[in-house]
Design an enzyme around this catalytic site. Structure first.
Site, mmCIF file in Angstrom:
data_model
loop_
_atom_site.group_PDB
_atom_site.id
_atom_site.type_symbol
_atom_site.label_atom_id
_atom_site.label_comp_id
_atom_site.label_asym_id
_atom_site.label_seq_id
_atom_site.Cartn_x
_atom_site.Cartn_y
_atom_site.Cartn_z
ATOM 1 N N HIS A 150 3.138 -2.902 -12.775
ATOM 2 C CA HIS A 150 3.881 -3.760 -11.853
ATOM 3 C C HIS A 150 4.593 -4.782 -12.736
ATOM 4 O O HIS A 150 3.943 -5.649 -13.313
ATOM 5 C CB HIS A 150 2.883 -4.420 -10.887
ATOM 6 C CG HIS A 150 3.499 -5.355 -9.912
ATOM 7 N ND1 HIS A 150 3.296 -5.262 -8.550
ATOM 8 C CD2 HIS A 150 4.310 -6.428 -10.083
ATOM 9 C CE1 HIS A 150 3.968 -6.229 -7.943
ATOM 10 N NE2 HIS A 150 4.578 -6.959 -8.858
ATOM 11 N N ASN A 199 -5.864 -1.164 -6.652
ATOM 12 C CA ASN A 199 -6.142 -2.585 -6.366
ATOM 13 C C ASN A 199 -6.810 -2.746 -5.003
ATOM 14 O O ASN A 199 -6.456 -3.618 -4.215
ATOM 15 C CB ASN A 199 -4.851 -3.416 -6.437
ATOM 16 C CG ASN A 199 -3.879 -3.090 -5.326
ATOM 17 O OD1 ASN A 199 -3.877 -1.967 -4.805
ATOM 18 N ND2 ASN A 199 -3.037 -4.034 -4.961
ATOM 19 N N HIS A 210 8.240 0.026 -8.637
ATOM 20 C CA HIS A 210 9.168 -0.694 -7.748
ATOM 21 C C HIS A 210 10.174 -1.605 -8.448
ATOM 22 O O HIS A 210 10.128 -2.830 -8.310
ATOM 23 C CB HIS A 210 8.414 -1.485 -6.682
ATOM 24 C CG HIS A 210 7.168 -2.185 -7.155
ATOM 25 N ND1 HIS A 210 7.140 -2.992 -8.263
ATOM 26 C CD2 HIS A 210 5.899 -2.190 -6.679
ATOM 27 C CE1 HIS A 210 5.923 -3.466 -8.435
ATOM 28 N NE2 HIS A 210 5.139 -2.980 -7.494
ATOM 29 N N HIS A 241 3.118 6.085 -4.736
ATOM 30 C CA HIS A 241 2.709 4.665 -4.757
ATOM 31 C C HIS A 241 2.349 4.201 -3.351
ATOM 32 O O HIS A 241 3.213 3.760 -2.586
ATOM 33 C CB HIS A 241 3.846 3.812 -5.335
ATOM 34 C CG HIS A 241 3.483 2.384 -5.557
ATOM 35 N ND1 HIS A 241 4.055 1.626 -6.564
ATOM 36 C CD2 HIS A 241 2.615 1.556 -4.921
ATOM 37 C CE1 HIS A 241 3.544 0.399 -6.518
ATOM 38 N NE2 HIS A 241 2.682 0.335 -5.519
ATOM 39 N N GLY A 253 3.355 -7.377 1.183
ATOM 40 C CA GLY A 253 3.247 -5.933 1.394
ATOM 41 C C GLY A 253 3.616 -5.531 2.800
ATOM 42 O O GLY A 253 3.333 -6.247 3.757
ATOM 43 N N ARG A 262 -6.084 1.326 1.096
ATOM 44 C CA ARG A 262 -7.191 0.375 1.386
ATOM 45 C C ARG A 262 -8.530 1.094 1.553
ATOM 46 O O ARG A 262 -9.127 1.482 0.626
ATOM 47 C CB ARG A 262 -6.866 -0.487 2.623
ATOM 48 C CG ARG A 262 -5.439 -1.078 2.647
ATOM 49 C CD ARG A 262 -5.225 -2.154 1.649
ATOM 50 N NE ARG A 262 -3.950 -2.855 1.881
ATOM 51 C CZ ARG A 262 -3.212 -3.373 0.922
ATOM 52 N NH1 ARG A 262 -3.582 -3.310 -0.339
ATOM 53 N NH2 ARG A 262 -2.082 -3.993 1.187
ATOM 54 N N ASP A 273 5.553 2.286 -1.486
ATOM 55 C CA ASP A 273 4.689 1.120 -1.745
ATOM 56 C C ASP A 273 4.048 0.657 -0.432
ATOM 57 O O ASP A 273 3.967 -0.551 -0.145
ATOM 58 C CB ASP A 273 5.444 -0.015 -2.439
ATOM 59 C CG ASP A 273 4.490 -1.054 -3.056
ATOM 60 O OD1 ASP A 273 3.254 -0.850 -2.979
ATOM 61 O OD2 ASP A 273 4.979 -2.054 -3.600
HETATM 62 O O1 DOR Z 1 3.660 -6.436 -1.897
HETATM 63 C C1 DOR Z 1 2.737 -5.966 -2.532
HETATM 64 N N1 DOR Z 1 1.581 -5.596 -1.946
HETATM 65 N N2 DOR Z 1 2.867 -5.824 -3.863
HETATM 66 C C2 DOR Z 1 1.827 -5.451 -4.639
HETATM 67 O O2 DOR Z 1 2.003 -5.333 -5.824
HETATM 68 C C3 DOR Z 1 0.496 -5.210 -4.053
HETATM 69 C C4 DOR Z 1 0.607 -4.836 -2.645
HETATM 70 C C5 DOR Z 1 -0.713 -4.885 -1.922
HETATM 71 O O3 DOR Z 1 -1.675 -4.278 -2.412
HETATM 72 O O4 DOR Z 1 -0.770 -5.458 -0.839
HETATM 73 ZN ZN ZN Z 2 2.047 -1.432 -4.674
HETATM 74 ZN ZN ZN Z 3 3.126 -3.518 -7.345
#
Ligand code: DOR
Ligand code: ZN
Ligand code: ZN
Length: 434
Positions: free
Chosen positions: A178, A95, A225, A61, A317, A65, A298
């Site tokens: 999520h 994402n 998570h 996970h 994040g 970017r 994450d």
């Molecule tokens: O804190 C987070 N950041 N949670 C997420 O689900 C997405 C992630 C992000 O892509 O920045």
């Molecule tokens: Zn994530």
């Molecule tokens: Zn997430």
């Protein structure tokens, strides 16, 4: 015939015990383990006395970017951070900007990661209204964000969730989600509202909705998570090997919301940090109850100036690729996590969930994805990260494990703060399942 490399006299884990052995690598694979003095002839040897020889971590996970968000991170800096953190395989979330909903975007990511990689990179895709099945051979799972859908106007009601579960099952892929049942209309204006909207109740309700939608026994759900004690209890009630799996992050195990009183985004993430009780229960779920299958970073990089903005404006994040191994192995060295649980949650567990062959275990014939670790006291410093994101809530934290050398597919990629090869040489992109 000489083998390529022998790692001489390192500490390996056999049946939860530390044992001194040498490990031979040939043509990218593990050739075998040897007792001192019985090693085969080799072209190269590395003195591993005092170092742990462990499987490279598999981080299923991460958000690397790239493409339109390369200022936050790109495949080069993201996979350098992975290699320096002892992680030999990462799986990138969809994402991104643009999101991975079509073969075209997936191909852009594959092309970029192929030339910039320092470790193995796999991918997930999201689910557009018409799912692009041509992505299936090159992805390891489908990922959905019910609280923040990748496609506009989609509402994660029971019918939509049911369709996603069926679709993933049809293509023999895990459905990662999520767990958050809040909606995009619920926009927090204060820090308190942020925590209320993204509450444990919201996490549990979301998990329950996905469980309700999973009618076929063999459909595979993976809970991303997990952050709340109540969620671990619901997982335990429904636990069935391979068909309901779950992950936890180091920050949800080691930190709680009350630790950060200053009004900035340094410790802002989704799901948010919870209470000390929740984090204690996550640690128990990981070690004692086997409710959790894996640890993931994450890794969610943002621009440093964004993270120092007031909490409510800062994006969610934090970076994690360079802190996961030191944090988790510190627990092992201090006796709070067993070697067996470490190897299961950081290496073999993710390999099993992703269905990636010959990874996650140090055994003959498996890929030589390896990290050499020194037991050493040091303090986490974001300024030293290879990731572009240098602000971490673990700043200044004392840890006891340092990745020294990282080997991907039998090639030394990182050694003592230096990269031994350029980008695009070691590792495979995309990692495919069996
Ligand atoms: O804190 C987070 N950041 N949670 C997420 O689900 C997405 C992630 C992000 O892509 O920045
Ligand atoms: Zn994530
Ligand atoms: Zn997430």
């Amino acid at each position: 015939m000489d083998v390529d490399i022998v790692l001489i006299d390192g500490i390996v884990i056999v049946n939860d015990r530390e044992t001194v052995r040498s490990l031979a690598i040939d043509r990218g694979k593990i050739e075998g383990f040897y007792k001192h003095g019985e090693e085969p002839e080799s072209k190269r040897s590395i003195d591993c006395r005092g170092l742990y020889i462990l499987p490279g971590l598999i981080d299923m996970h991460v958000h690397l970017r790239d493409l339109n968000q390369s200022e936050k991170e790109d495949y080069e800096t993201g996979t350098m951070a992975a290699a320096a953190g002892g992680i030999t395989t990462v799986v990138d979330m969809p994402n991104s900007s643009p999101p991975v909903l079509t073969r075209e975007v997936l191909d852009q990511k594959i092309t970029s990661a192929t030339t910039k990689r320092y470790v193995n990179v796999g991918f997930y895709a999201g689910i557009a209204e018409r799912f692009d099945t041509s992505m299936v051979p090159d992805i390891l799972g489908l990922k959905v964000y019910p609280h923040s859908p990748l496609t506009d106007g989609v509402n994660y009601d029971i019918e939509r969730i049911r369709n996603c579960v069926q679709l993933a099952n049809k293509h023999n892929l895990p459905l990662l989600f999520h767990p958050d049942s809040s909606t995009e209309d619920e926009k927090p204006e204060t820090r308190e509202e942020f925590f209320l909207i993204h509450s444990c109740e919201s996490e549990v309700n979301s998990l329950q909705a996905f469980l309700d939608a999973k009618v076929e026994y063999e459909a595979r759900l993976h809970v991303c998570h997990v952050s709340c004690a109540a969620t671990t209890r619901l997982i335990l009630e429904h636990r069935a090997e391979h068909t309901l799996t779950a992950e936890v992050t180091p920050h949800h195990i080691f930190l709680s919301g009350g630790d950060f009183s200053h009004d900035d985004g340094v410790a802002k993430m989704l799901p948010p940090l919870r209470s000390p009780y929740d984090s204690q229960m996550l640690a128990q779920a990981l070690c004692k109850k086997c409710a959790i299958d894996c640890v993931v970073s994450d890794h969610a990089p943002h621009i440093n100036s964004e993270k120092t903005m007031p909490f409510i404006e800062a994006p969610s994040g934090i970076p994690g690729l360079e802190t996961t191994l030191p944090l988790i192995l510190t627990e092992v060295f201090e006796g709070r996590i067993s070697w067996v649980d470490f190897l299961r949650c950081c290496c073999s567990g993710p390999a099993m969930i992703l269905g990636i062959p010959s990874k996650g275990i140090l055994t003959e014939g498996y890929d030589a994805d390896i990290v050499l670790v020194r037991r050493q006291e040091w303090y986490i410093s974001g300024a030293d990260f290879y990731s572009k994101a240098k602000i971490t809530p673990f700043e200044g934290r004392r840890v006891l494990a340092k990745p020294v050398t990282t080997i991907v597919g039998g090639e030394v990629v990182y050694h003592e703060g230096r990269f031994m090869v350029g980008p695009g040489i070691v590792g495979r992109v995309p990692i495919r399942k069996v």
